[in-house]
Write a protein that holds these residues in place. Sequence first.
Motif, PDB file in Angstrom:
ATOM      1  N   LEU A  40     -13.719   7.657  16.597  1.00 43.68           N
ATOM      2  CA  LEU A  40     -14.544   6.520  16.209  1.00 43.68           C
ATOM      3  C   LEU A  40     -13.732   5.477  15.432  1.00 43.68           C
ATOM      4  O   LEU A  40     -13.825   4.274  15.715  1.00 43.68           O
ATOM      5  N   LEU A  41     -12.929   5.928  14.467  1.00 39.70           N
ATOM      6  CA  LEU A  41     -12.163   4.992  13.646  1.00 39.70           C
ATOM      7  C   LEU A  41     -11.062   4.303  14.439  1.00 39.70           C
ATOM      8  O   LEU A  41     -10.693   3.164  14.147  1.00 39.70           O
ATOM      9  N   SER A  42     -10.516   4.995  15.456  1.00 45.74           N
ATOM     10  CA  SER A  42      -9.424   4.404  16.235  1.00 45.74           C
ATOM     11  C   SER A  42      -9.882   3.167  16.995  1.00 45.74           C
ATOM     12  O   SER A  42      -9.071   2.317  17.363  1.00 45.74           O
ATOM     13  N   GLY A  43     -11.192   3.059  17.240  1.00 46.85           N
ATOM     14  CA  GLY A  43     -11.703   1.878  17.925  1.00 46.85           C
ATOM     15  C   GLY A  43     -11.523   0.610  17.113  1.00 46.85           C
ATOM     16  O   GLY A  43     -11.628  -0.500  17.647  1.00 46.85           O
ATOM     17  N   LEU A  44     -11.232   0.758  15.813  1.00 47.26           N
ATOM     18  CA  LEU A  44     -11.016  -0.397  14.939  1.00 47.26           C
ATOM     19  C   LEU A  44      -9.571  -0.871  14.957  1.00 47.26           C
ATOM     20  O   LEU A  44      -9.257  -1.925  14.394  1.00 47.26           O
ATOM     21  N   LEU A  45      -8.678  -0.094  15.591  1.00 49.54           N
ATOM     22  CA  LEU A  45      -7.264  -0.457  15.628  1.00 49.54           C
ATOM     23  C   LEU A  45      -7.003  -1.580  16.620  1.00 49.54           C
ATOM     24  O   LEU A  45      -7.672  -1.681  17.650  1.00 49.54           O
ATOM     25  N   PRO A  46      -6.018  -2.438  16.327  1.00 46.25           N
ATOM     26  CA  PRO A  46      -5.650  -3.499  17.270  1.00 46.25           C
ATOM     27  C   PRO A  46      -5.193  -2.914  18.604  1.00 46.25           C
ATOM     28  O   PRO A  46      -4.440  -1.934  18.635  1.00 46.25           O
ATOM     29  N   GLY A  47      -5.667  -3.454  19.693  1.00 51.53           N
ATOM     30  CA  GLY A  47      -5.255  -3.011  21.022  1.00 51.53           C
ATOM     31  C   GLY A  47      -5.999  -1.804  21.529  1.00 51.53           C
ATOM     32  O   GLY A  47      -5.742  -1.336  22.646  1.00 51.53           O
ATOM     33  N   GLU A  48      -6.915  -1.238  20.736  1.00 54.98           N
ATOM     34  CA  GLU A  48      -7.687  -0.075  21.167  1.00 54.98           C
ATOM     35  C   GLU A  48      -9.131  -0.485  21.441  1.00 54.98           C
ATOM     36  O   GLU A  48      -9.674  -1.385  20.782  1.00 54.98           O
ATOM     37  N   THR A  49      -9.751   0.178  22.403  1.00 53.47           N
ATOM     38  CA  THR A  49     -11.143  -0.098  22.750  1.00 53.47           C
ATOM     39  C   THR A  49     -11.930   1.203  22.737  1.00 53.47           C
ATOM     40  O   THR A  49     -11.511   2.193  23.342  1.00 53.47           O
ATOM     41  N   LEU A  50     -13.030   1.191  22.046  1.00 51.22           N
ATOM     42  CA  LEU A  50     -13.887   2.376  21.984  1.00 51.22           C
ATOM     43  C   LEU A  50     -14.931   2.277  23.081  1.00 51.22           C
ATOM     44  O   LEU A  50     -15.801   1.406  23.051  1.00 51.22           O
ATOM     45  N   ARG A  51     -14.817   3.144  24.078  1.00 50.21           N
ATOM     46  CA  ARG A  51     -15.721   3.105  25.223  1.00 50.21           C
ATOM     47  C   ARG A  51     -16.804   4.168  25.089  1.00 50.21           C
ATOM     48  O   ARG A  51     -16.695   5.098  24.296  1.00 50.21           O
ATOM     49  N   ASN A  52     -17.843   4.002  25.894  1.00 53.34           N
ATOM     50  CA  ASN A  52     -18.946   4.963  25.869  1.00 53.34           C
ATOM     51  C   ASN A  52     -18.464   6.375  26.199  1.00 53.34           C
ATOM     52  O   ASN A  52     -18.977   7.361  25.670  1.00 53.34           O
ATOM     53  N   GLY A  53     -17.476   6.465  27.097  1.00 52.77           N
ATOM     54  CA  GLY A  53     -16.945   7.775  27.461  1.00 52.77           C
ATOM     55  C   GLY A  53     -16.289   8.477  26.292  1.00 52.77           C
ATOM     56  O   GLY A  53     -16.379   9.711  26.162  1.00 52.77           O
ATOM     57  N   HIS A  54     -15.613   7.714  25.416  1.00 51.71           N
ATOM     58  CA  HIS A  54     -15.005   8.313  24.228  1.00 51.71           C
ATOM     59  C   HIS A  54     -16.085   8.874  23.306  1.00 51.71           C
ATOM     60  O   HIS A  54     -15.948   9.974  22.758  1.00 51.71           O
ATOM     61  N   LEU A  55     -17.148   8.108  23.122  1.00 47.09           N
ATOM     62  CA  LEU A  55     -18.233   8.549  22.247  1.00 47.09           C
ATOM     63  C   LEU A  55     -18.912   9.802  22.796  1.00 47.09           C
ATOM     64  O   LEU A  55     -19.142  10.776  22.077  1.00 47.09           O
ATOM     65  N   LEU A  56     -19.225   9.774  24.103  1.00 42.74           N
ATOM     66  CA  LEU A  56     -19.890  10.921  24.716  1.00 42.74           C
ATOM     67  C   LEU A  56     -18.985  12.143  24.700  1.00 42.74           C
ATOM     68  O   LEU A  56     -19.426  13.266  24.390  1.00 42.74           O
ATOM     69  N   GLY A  57     -17.704  11.949  25.024  1.00 42.87           N
ATOM     70  CA  GLY A  57     -16.764  13.069  25.017  1.00 42.87           C
ATOM     71  C   GLY A  57     -16.597  13.662  23.624  1.00 42.87           C
ATOM     72  O   GLY A  57     -16.554  14.883  23.456  1.00 42.87           O
ATOM     73  N   ALA A  58     -16.511  12.792  22.627  1.00 42.03           N
ATOM     74  CA  ALA A  58     -16.356  13.266  21.256  1.00 42.03           C
ATOM     75  C   ALA A  58     -17.582  14.041  20.800  1.00 42.03           C
ATOM     76  O   ALA A  58     -17.477  15.086  20.142  1.00 42.03           O
ATOM     77  N   LEU A  59     -18.752  13.568  21.145  1.00 39.43           N
ATOM     78  CA  LEU A  59     -19.979  14.247  20.757  1.00 39.43           C
ATOM     79  C   LEU A  59     -20.114  15.608  21.445  1.00 39.43           C
ATOM     80  O   LEU A  59     -20.560  16.592  20.845  1.00 39.43           O
ATOM     81  N   CYS A  60     -19.726  15.667  22.727  1.00 40.22           N
ATOM     82  CA  CYS A  60     -19.738  16.957  23.434  1.00 40.22           C
ATOM     83  C   CYS A  60     -18.772  17.936  22.774  1.00 40.22           C
ATOM     84  O   CYS A  60     -19.091  19.113  22.565  1.00 40.22           O
ATOM     85  N   GLY A  61     -17.593  17.440  22.434  1.00 40.57           N
ATOM     86  CA  GLY A  61     -16.611  18.293  21.777  1.00 40.57           C
ATOM     87  C   GLY A  61     -17.088  18.769  20.419  1.00 40.57           C
ATOM     88  O   GLY A  61     -16.891  19.927  20.048  1.00 40.57           O
TER      89      GLY A  61
END
Length: 287
Positions: free
Chosen positions: A107-128
């Motif tokens: 979640l925090l990495s989405g705030l970094l320059p050049g990074e994009t937080l996608r729905n797949g990252h959120l869903l994957g993280a929640l499953c994990g």
Amino acid sequence: MTRHKATLIGFIAVLLWALLALFTVGTAPTPPLLLNTICFSIGGTLGLIWTARTGGFARLKQVSWKVYAFGTVGLFGYHALYFSALRLAPAAEAGLIAYLWPLLIVLLSGLLPGETLRNGHLLGALCGFAGAALIIGGGGGGFDMAALPGYLLALACALTWSGYSVISRRLGTAPTATVAVFCVATAILSGAMHLMFEQTVWPQGTGGWLSAIALGLGPVGLAFYVWDVGVKRGDIQLLGTASYAAPLLSTLVLVGVGVAEPTWMLAAATVLITGGAIIAARASLKG
């Protein structure tokens, strides 16, 4: 070094952390801060030897003291908070809260320059996270609110490691050799706190010392160096989600040596963690 290769190197840390529980059990009854001192002394010494052989000391002199302070606070702070949390709260529940750090990294990495937080990252993280919850929670009887101070320390632990990992990305120009200095400083601080707060109990017998040395070489040694490469040069979002494999692999190791019994929770967690990693990987590949 390519982003893909750096990500694979970073994942080595996850594999090494899967052995953390097994080796820690083998070092009982050594108190945590003394064990911290032993392990980080080994990891720091190896790092300094590697730095000397590669001629990296000249670069270390050019690194700001703020970077060394940051790294030391990250390594020492995480472990001090973690061990304190497990003293003040039930281990399973406190461990679960502390293991929020992979989700927080994503979640925090989405705030970094050049990074994009996608729905797949959120869903994957929640499953994990759901899979990690099944393993670490172990179907216990719920949280004990009387242990709230321990829970808060565990949350601070998760925030410390996720913050350390994400901010390390902003310190990409600092050489990985700086981790050796972090480890040595952490060993010194842990040793000082051990003398103030703990009774000295060294690892017992050959097995105890071999376990302590293995910790210093791997989960509390090499792991920090390869993790540094991964979070600075690799796909930090994929690494954060893949980190949920650590509690799964750790459980498999414990089952394999007969310390833990296989259950339906392990099978369910396998599906959740593997599925979460696949979802996050597909999201990263789309970038």
